[in-house]
Design a protein around this motif. Structure first.
Motif, short mmCIF file in Angstrom:
data_model
loop_
_atom_site.label_atom_id
_atom_site.label_comp_id
_atom_site.label_asym_id
_atom_site.label_seq_id
_atom_site.Cartn_x
_atom_site.Cartn_y
_atom_site.Cartn_z
N ALA A 20 12.02 -4.28 16.10
CA ALA A 20 10.86 -3.42 16.33
C ALA A 20 9.74 -4.21 16.98
O ALA A 20 9.49 -5.35 16.63
CB ALA A 20 10.39 -2.83 15.01
N ASP B 172 2.67 -1.53 7.44
CA ASP B 172 2.45 -0.85 6.16
C ASP B 172 2.99 -1.75 5.06
O ASP B 172 4.19 -2.01 4.99
CB ASP B 172 3.16 0.50 6.14
CG ASP B 172 2.53 1.49 7.10
OD1 ASP B 172 1.29 1.59 7.10
OD2 ASP B 172 3.27 2.15 7.85
N ARG C 75 6.90 -2.85 6.05
CA ARG C 75 7.59 -2.56 7.30
C ARG C 75 6.60 -2.47 8.45
O ARG C 75 5.43 -2.14 8.27
CB ARG C 75 8.32 -1.22 7.22
CG ARG C 75 9.40 -1.17 6.20
CD ARG C 75 10.69 -1.60 6.85
NE ARG C 75 11.79 -1.46 5.94
CZ ARG C 75 12.45 -2.48 5.44
NH1 ARG C 75 12.09 -3.69 5.73
NH2 ARG C 75 13.45 -2.30 4.63
N ASP D 11 11.86 -5.51 11.59
CA ASP D 11 10.86 -4.54 11.16
C ASP D 11 10.29 -4.89 9.79
O ASP D 11 9.52 -4.14 9.22
CB ASP D 11 11.44 -3.12 11.15
CG ASP D 11 12.53 -2.92 10.12
OD1 ASP D 11 13.07 -3.92 9.60
OD2 ASP D 11 12.87 -1.76 9.84
N MET E 233 6.08 -0.32 11.91
CA MET E 233 6.50 0.91 12.56
C MET E 233 6.09 0.86 14.03
O MET E 233 4.97 0.45 14.35
CB MET E 233 5.84 2.13 11.91
CG MET E 233 6.03 2.21 10.43
SD MET E 233 7.76 2.35 10.00
CE MET E 233 7.67 2.23 8.25
N ASP E 234 7.00 1.27 14.90
CA ASP E 234 6.70 1.32 16.33
C ASP E 234 5.85 2.54 16.66
O ASP E 234 5.86 3.52 15.94
CB ASP E 234 7.99 1.37 17.15
CG ASP E 234 8.64 0.02 17.29
OD1 ASP E 234 7.92 -0.99 17.27
OD2 ASP E 234 9.87 -0.02 17.41
N SER F 193 16.92 -3.47 9.23
CA SER F 193 17.50 -2.15 9.36
C SER F 193 18.94 -2.11 8.91
O SER F 193 19.51 -1.04 8.75
CB SER F 193 17.40 -1.69 10.83
OG SER F 193 18.17 -2.56 11.64
#
Length: 159
Positions: free
Chosen positions: A35, A99, A89, A75, A91-92, A26
Motif C-alpha cells: 500500500a 489508523d 493499518r 499496509d 489505507m490508500d 494482507s
C-alpha cells in the motif's frame, strides 16, 4: 553518547515493531505492491533536489519532549512513543491515512493521521489531535520479512 544510546534503543524498538508488523500484512505474498508504494511527490523538487520517496520505511522525530518512531511495512503501521507501540493499518486514497490503536486508549492524539507529503528524506503526517509531525527517514522498509524471530528478545532494550 546519550543520543547514540537513545537512537540505538529507538532503532531496536523500530526493528521489533517492523518484525511484529510482518504478521499484519494482507496475507498475499504475490507480486502486489505494498500500500502507498507510489509517491505523493511525483518528481524531484527543483529547489531542494530531494527525490520522491515512499511512505514505506522507518521514520523518527521528536515532539512534545518525546521520541516517536513510525514504521510502515506494506499496509502495517506502528508508532512507538515513549516505548509504547501503537499499531494499525495504512489505507490508500488520494493521501494515505494511518489508523492506529494504542494500548489502554493512550496516544489518542496520534491515532489517525494523513500523509501530507513524503520524499526520500522526510515524511509529514497531519494527526487527528491537530499536530503535524515531520519525520526523518531512519531506514528503508525490509524487502522480505523474517519468519524466524530467533533471539529477538535479547536484542530489545531492557528496562
Amino acid at each position: 553518547m546519550r543520543t547514540s544510546l537513545r537512537m540505538t534503543s529507538a532503532a531496536a524498538a523500530a526493528l521489533a515493531a517492523t518484525l511484529v508488523l510482518g504478521g499484519c500484512g494482507s496475507g498475499d505474498d504475490g507480486d502486489q505492491k505494498p500500500a502507498a508504494e507510489e509517491t505523493l511527490n511525483p518528481g524531484a523538487d527543483p529547489e531542494t533536489g530531494k527525490q520522491p520517496g515512499s511512505v514505506q520505511g522507518v521514520w523518527s522525530t521528536e515532539a512534545d519532549g518525546e521520541e516517536f518512531v513510525l514504521t510502515v511495512v506494506a499496509d502495517g503501521v506502528s508508532l512507538v512513543r515513549g516505548g509504547t507501540p501503537c499499531t494499525g493499518r495504512m489505507m490508500d486514497g488520494d493521501k494515505p491515512t494511518l489508523d492506529l490503536t494504542c494500548p489502554d486508549g493512550g496516544g489518542e492524539d496520534r491515532a489517525s493521521g494523513t500523509v501530507e507529503s513524503v520524499d526520500s528524506e522526510e515524511l509529514e503526517v497531519a494527526w487527528n489531535g491537530g499536530v503535524t509531525d515531520t519525520y526523518a527517514r531512519v531506514a528503508e522498509a525490509p524487502k522480505d520479512m523474517p519468519t524466524d524471530l530467533g533471539n529477538l528478545e535479547d536484542l530489545l532494550p531492557q528496562g
